[in-house]
Scaffold this active site. Structure first.
Site, PDB file in Angstrom:
ATOM      1  CE1 TYR A  22      -3.877  -2.389   0.315  1.00 20.91           C
ATOM      2  CE2 TYR A  22      -2.413  -3.299   2.075  1.00 20.91           C
ATOM      3  CZ  TYR A  22      -3.654  -3.469   1.342  1.00 20.91           C
ATOM      4  OH  TYR A  22      -4.636  -4.345   1.263  1.00 20.91           O
ATOM      5  CG  HIS A  97      -9.970  -2.378  -4.963  1.00 17.25           C
ATOM      6  ND1 HIS A  97     -10.339  -2.428  -3.428  1.00 17.25           N
ATOM      7  CD2 HIS A  97     -11.166  -2.453  -5.644  1.00 17.25           C
ATOM      8  CE1 HIS A  97     -11.587  -2.861  -3.423  1.00 17.25           C
ATOM      9  NE2 HIS A  97     -12.253  -2.862  -4.607  1.00 17.25           N
TER      10      HIS A  97
END
Length: 143
Positions: A22, A97
């Site tokens: 991430y 996402h």
């Protein structure tokens, strides 16, 4: 134009959680950059780890926002209730996402939201949110 960014579970840990997946930038840092890059667009922001709070925020967006950029986190794969809420509102919703859910564990490959959103963007890191906003601004419009 007013766009709500709606983040689900664990996205409050952005910048600390699994940085190899991430990244290390916090969502607050990214949101400042996003706002600076879209003059004339008002971005609202809400994050919750609680499914019902996300549903409430989505329903409140009706009539207040022109679009929603939604990262439902793990609820993407499990929440029929959130899917039903997306289907019930007339405000356009773009699913985003940070990582590509198709390149991850098999249980993440199915999005319950995909059939009821305007479109899905994944795998571009935090830039997925910018792309989601651009899709809304580009006229993905009402259902």
């Amino acid at each position: 134009m007013k766009i709500l960014i709606l983040n689900g579970p664990n996205l409050n840990l952005q910048g600390r959680r699994d940085p190899e997946v991430y990244g290390t930038e916090t969502f607050e840092e990214f949101l400042e950059r996003l706002r600076a890059g879209f003059q004339g667009v008002e971005f609202g922001y809400f994050q919750s780890n609680v499914e019902g709070e996300l549903i409430d925020a989505l329903q409140r967006a009706e009539g207040r926002y022109d679009g929603v950029v939604l990262n439902a986190g793990g609820y993407t794969h499990t929440s029929v209730a959130l899917r039903d809420a997306v289907a019930a509102v007339s405000v356009p919703v773009v699913e985003v996402h940070i990582s590509s859910i198709l390149a991850r564990e098999e249980f993440r490959h199915v999005s319950l939201l995909a059939p009821v959103v305007k479109g899905s963007i994944m795998g571009f890191g935090l830039d997925s949110y910018r792309l989601g906003a651009e899709a809304l601004l580009g006229g993905c419009g009402k259902r």
